[in-house]
Design a protein around this motif. Structure first.
Motif, PDB file in Angstrom:
ATOM      1  N   SER A 105      11.975   8.795 -53.269  1.00  0.00           N
ATOM      2  CA  SER A 105      10.871   9.319 -52.257  1.00  0.00           C
ATOM      3  C   SER A 105      11.036   8.490 -50.932  1.00  0.00           C
ATOM      4  CB  SER A 105       9.563   9.044 -52.999  1.00  0.00           C
ATOM      5  OG  SER A 105       9.183   7.711 -53.456  1.00  0.00           O
ATOM      6  N   SER A 106      11.013   6.804 -51.291  1.00  0.00           N
ATOM      7  CA  SER A 106      10.750   6.232 -50.084  1.00  0.00           C
ATOM      8  C   SER A 106      12.151   6.101 -49.130  1.00  0.00           C
ATOM      9  CB  SER A 106      10.554   4.927 -50.551  1.00  0.00           C
ATOM     10  OG  SER A 106      10.630   3.751 -49.512  1.00  0.00           O
ATOM     11  N   SER A 107      11.635   6.247 -47.751  1.00  0.00           N
ATOM     12  CA  SER A 107      12.626   6.289 -46.765  1.00  0.00           C
ATOM     13  C   SER A 107      13.346   4.933 -46.807  1.00  0.00           C
ATOM     14  CB  SER A 107      12.050   6.154 -45.251  1.00  0.00           C
ATOM     15  OG  SER A 107      11.153   5.238 -45.003  1.00  0.00           O
ATOM     16  N   GLU A 158      21.136   0.481 -44.110  1.00  0.00           N
ATOM     17  CA  GLU A 158      20.414   0.928 -45.152  1.00  0.00           C
ATOM     18  C   GLU A 158      20.968   2.571 -45.310  1.00  0.00           C
ATOM     19  OE1 GLU A 158      18.101   0.564 -48.420  1.00  0.00           O
ATOM     20  OE2 GLU A 158      18.697  -1.053 -46.820  1.00  0.00           O
ATOM     21  N   LEU A 159      21.396   2.783 -46.522  1.00  0.00           N
ATOM     22  CA  LEU A 159      21.377   4.003 -46.752  1.00  0.00           C
ATOM     23  C   LEU A 159      20.262   4.579 -47.531  1.00  0.00           C
ATOM     24  CD1 LEU A 159      24.720   3.809 -48.939  1.00  0.00           C
ATOM     25  CD2 LEU A 159      24.501   3.889 -46.270  1.00  0.00           C
ATOM     26  N   THR A 160      19.503   5.500 -46.685  1.00  0.00           N
ATOM     27  CA  THR A 160      18.201   6.015 -46.959  1.00  0.00           C
ATOM     28  C   THR A 160      17.908   7.199 -47.998  1.00  0.00           C
ATOM     29  OG1 THR A 160      17.922   7.278 -45.085  1.00  0.00           O
ATOM     30  CG2 THR A 160      17.178   4.763 -45.013  1.00  0.00           C
ATOM     31  N   ILE A 161      18.728   8.234 -47.491  1.00  0.00           N
ATOM     32  CA  ILE A 161      18.599   9.573 -48.156  1.00  0.00           C
ATOM     33  C   ILE A 161      20.225  10.405 -48.219  1.00  0.00           C
ATOM     34  CG2 ILE A 161      17.818  10.700 -46.251  1.00  0.00           C
ATOM     35  CD1 ILE A 161      15.566  12.089 -48.289  1.00  0.00           C
ATOM     36  N   GLY A 162      20.236  11.300 -49.112  1.00  0.00           N
ATOM     37  CA  GLY A 162      21.076  11.991 -49.234  1.00  0.00           C
ATOM     38  C   GLY A 162      21.558  12.705 -50.505  1.00  0.00           C
ATOM     39  N   ALA A 163      22.725  13.313 -50.507  1.00  0.00           N
ATOM     40  CA  ALA A 163      23.290  13.826 -51.705  1.00  0.00           C
ATOM     41  C   ALA A 163      24.810  13.734 -51.718  1.00  0.00           C
ATOM     42  CB  ALA A 163      23.068  15.268 -51.845  1.00  0.00           C
ATOM     43  N   GLY A 164      25.325  12.928 -52.589  1.00  0.00           N
ATOM     44  CA  GLY A 164      26.573  12.457 -52.767  1.00  0.00           C
ATOM     45  C   GLY A 164      26.943  11.895 -53.947  1.00  0.00           C
ATOM     46  N   GLU A 165      28.074  11.623 -54.338  1.00  0.00           N
ATOM     47  CA  GLU A 165      28.559  10.869 -55.461  1.00  0.00           C
ATOM     48  C   GLU A 165      28.285   9.378 -55.298  1.00  0.00           C
ATOM     49  OE1 GLU A 165      32.551  12.042 -56.077  1.00  0.00           O
ATOM     50  OE2 GLU A 165      31.999  14.077 -56.592  1.00  0.00           O
ATOM     51  N   SER A 166      28.259   8.660 -56.446  1.00  0.00           N
ATOM     52  CA  SER A 166      28.045   7.371 -56.438  1.00  0.00           C
ATOM     53  C   SER A 166      29.243   6.516 -55.671  1.00  0.00           C
ATOM     54  CB  SER A 166      28.006   6.709 -57.846  1.00  0.00           C
ATOM     55  OG  SER A 166      29.064   6.949 -58.635  1.00  0.00           O
ATOM     56  N   GLN A 167      30.423   6.993 -55.719  1.00  0.00           N
ATOM     57  CA  GLN A 167      31.449   6.235 -54.989  1.00  0.00           C
ATOM     58  C   GLN A 167      31.236   6.250 -53.429  1.00  0.00           C
ATOM     59  OE1 GLN A 167      32.294   8.557 -57.262  1.00  0.00           O
ATOM     60  NE2 GLN A 167      33.733  10.024 -56.508  1.00  0.00           N
ATOM     61  N   ASP A 168      30.666   7.429 -53.010  1.00  0.00           N
ATOM     62  CA  ASP A 168      30.306   7.724 -51.666  1.00  0.00           C
ATOM     63  C   ASP A 168      29.345   6.595 -51.126  1.00  0.00           C
ATOM     64  OD1 ASP A 168      32.114   9.855 -51.349  1.00  0.00           O
ATOM     65  OD2 ASP A 168      30.849  11.317 -52.103  1.00  0.00           O
ATOM     66  N   TRP A 169      28.249   6.437 -51.865  1.00  0.00           N
ATOM     67  CA  TRP A 169      27.197   5.646 -51.635  1.00  0.00           C
ATOM     68  C   TRP A 169      27.580   3.922 -51.510  1.00  0.00           C
ATOM     69  CZ3 TRP A 169      21.951   6.869 -50.315  1.00  0.00           C
ATOM     70  CH2 TRP A 169      21.799   8.146 -50.619  1.00  0.00           C
ATOM     71  N   MET A 222      10.035  16.456 -47.455  1.00  0.00           N
ATOM     72  CA  MET A 222      10.592  16.156 -49.037  1.00  0.00           C
ATOM     73  C   MET A 222      10.229  14.716 -49.322  1.00  0.00           C
ATOM     74  SD  MET A 222      14.483  16.032 -50.146  1.00  0.00           S
ATOM     75  CE  MET A 222      14.919  14.915 -49.078  1.00  0.00           C
ATOM     76  N   GLN A 223      10.297  13.859 -48.359  1.00  0.00           N
ATOM     77  CA  GLN A 223      10.238  12.257 -48.635  1.00  0.00           C
ATOM     78  C   GLN A 223       8.671  12.086 -48.606  1.00  0.00           C
ATOM     79  OE1 GLN A 223      12.246  10.950 -45.240  1.00  0.00           O
ATOM     80  NE2 GLN A 223      13.312   9.405 -46.381  1.00  0.00           N
ATOM     81  N   LEU A 224       7.658  12.911 -47.927  1.00  0.00           N
ATOM     82  CA  LEU A 224       6.552  12.553 -48.057  1.00  0.00           C
ATOM     83  C   LEU A 224       5.749  13.009 -49.689  1.00  0.00           C
ATOM     84  CD1 LEU A 224       5.128  13.561 -44.628  1.00  0.00           C
ATOM     85  CD2 LEU A 224       5.355  11.362 -45.482  1.00  0.00           C
ATOM     86  N   GLN A 225       6.388  14.264 -49.819  1.00  0.00           N
ATOM     87  CA  GLN A 225       5.915  14.828 -51.287  1.00  0.00           C
ATOM     88  C   GLN A 225       6.483  14.038 -52.240  1.00  0.00           C
ATOM     89  OE1 GLN A 225       4.115  17.333 -51.484  1.00  0.00           O
ATOM     90  NE2 GLN A 225       4.442  18.254 -53.586  1.00  0.00           N
ATOM     91  N   GLY A 226       7.792  13.242 -52.058  1.00  0.00           N
ATOM     92  CA  GLY A 226       7.987  12.386 -53.266  1.00  0.00           C
ATOM     93  C   GLY A 226       7.284  11.101 -53.231  1.00  0.00           C
ATOM     94  N   GLU A 227       6.791  10.682 -52.111  1.00  0.00           N
ATOM     95  CA  GLU A 227       6.006   9.412 -52.251  1.00  0.00           C
ATOM     96  C   GLU A 227       4.683  10.048 -52.993  1.00  0.00           C
ATOM     97  OE1 GLU A 227       5.550   8.740 -48.179  1.00  0.00           O
ATOM     98  OE2 GLU A 227       7.515   7.869 -48.061  1.00  0.00           O
ATOM     99  N   LYS A 228       4.115  11.302 -52.606  1.00  0.00           N
ATOM    100  CA  LYS A 228       2.979  11.582 -53.622  1.00  0.00           C
ATOM    101  C   LYS A 228       2.983  11.397 -55.045  1.00  0.00           C
ATOM    102  CE  LYS A 228       0.869  14.609 -50.015  1.00  0.00           C
ATOM    103  NZ  LYS A 228       0.414  16.170 -49.922  1.00  0.00           N
TER     104      LYS A 228
END
Length: 204
Positions: free
Chosen positions: A31-33, A57-68, A110-116
């Motif tokens: 959730s958090s940025s 800082e890597l903040t948000i995304g969709a990817g495999e752990s090796q990419d992160w 999406m991030q704001l909803q996740g924080e809720k």
């Protein structure tokens, strides 16, 4: 309701508590940025993306752990936030400020909803801890053949509150998933257009 039934009810609630804790833990990583977030994409299985801030800082995304892990080790060689994407086996970088800002705005709901969800999950954990403590008191009293109507009432009250929050969490989760789908679609389309018009460059 007799004491034995109340004890059973309290234990049943305790069995459900880990679900609330699990939800809170999952949301806290999504959730958090300021937190690395990896969303498993079912809509675009051949597409990965990660938003990287200027400070690396890597903040948000969709990817495999090796990419992160790779991007985290590299840091940010650009004087701005950028979007890293991988599609059809090729990796690209998008640094255009207008496009990067569109991505930021696309994922914000999406991030704001996740924080809720995170805040609610934390409240559920507090309630769960309280139920656990009260149930322990009740079990001790039962072993000594003492009755404690006050503890029983407290367990019932906390249980009812947990049930309400559980329904709220379920609703928030459904809404969050819908926002994830919308954000992902927007990011995918922005990235594909950037690749086609040359705004996205091959990653080093």
């Amino acid at each position: 309701m007799n004491t034995r039934t109340k004890v059973f009810g309290g234990l049943l609630i305790l069995a459900l508590i880990p679900c609330g804790i699990w939800a809170a833990q999952q949301v806290s990583t999504r959730s958090s940025s300021e937190t690395n977030i990896s969303i498993n994409s079912s809509n675009y299985p051949d597409f990965s993306w990660i938003y990287v801030r200027q400070d690396g800082e890597l903040t948000i995304g969709a990817g495999e752990s090796q990419d992160w892990n790779k991007l985290k080790r590299q840091g940010n060689a650009y004087p701005t936030d950028y979007l890293w994407v991988k599609t059809a086996g090729k990796s690209y970088v998008i640094t255009d400020p207008a496009l990067v800002n569109q991505v930021k705005e696309a994922v914000r709901p999406m991030q704001l909803q996740g924080e809720k969800m995170q805040r609610l999950g934390e409240q559920m954990q507090v309630k769960g801890d309280a139920i656990s403590a009260e149930t322990s008191k009740l079990l001790i009293n039962l072993t000594s053949n003492e009755k404690d109507t006050e503890v029983n009432a407290q367990i019932e009250s906390l249980g009812a509150s947990m049930e309400v929050m559980g329904k709220e969490m379920e609703q928030l989760g459904e809404e969050h998933q819908a926002l994830v789908d919308v954000a992902e679609k927007q990011v995918y389309e922005l990235a594909q257009n950037a690749i086609k018009n040359g705004t996205a460059v091959l990653a080093p």
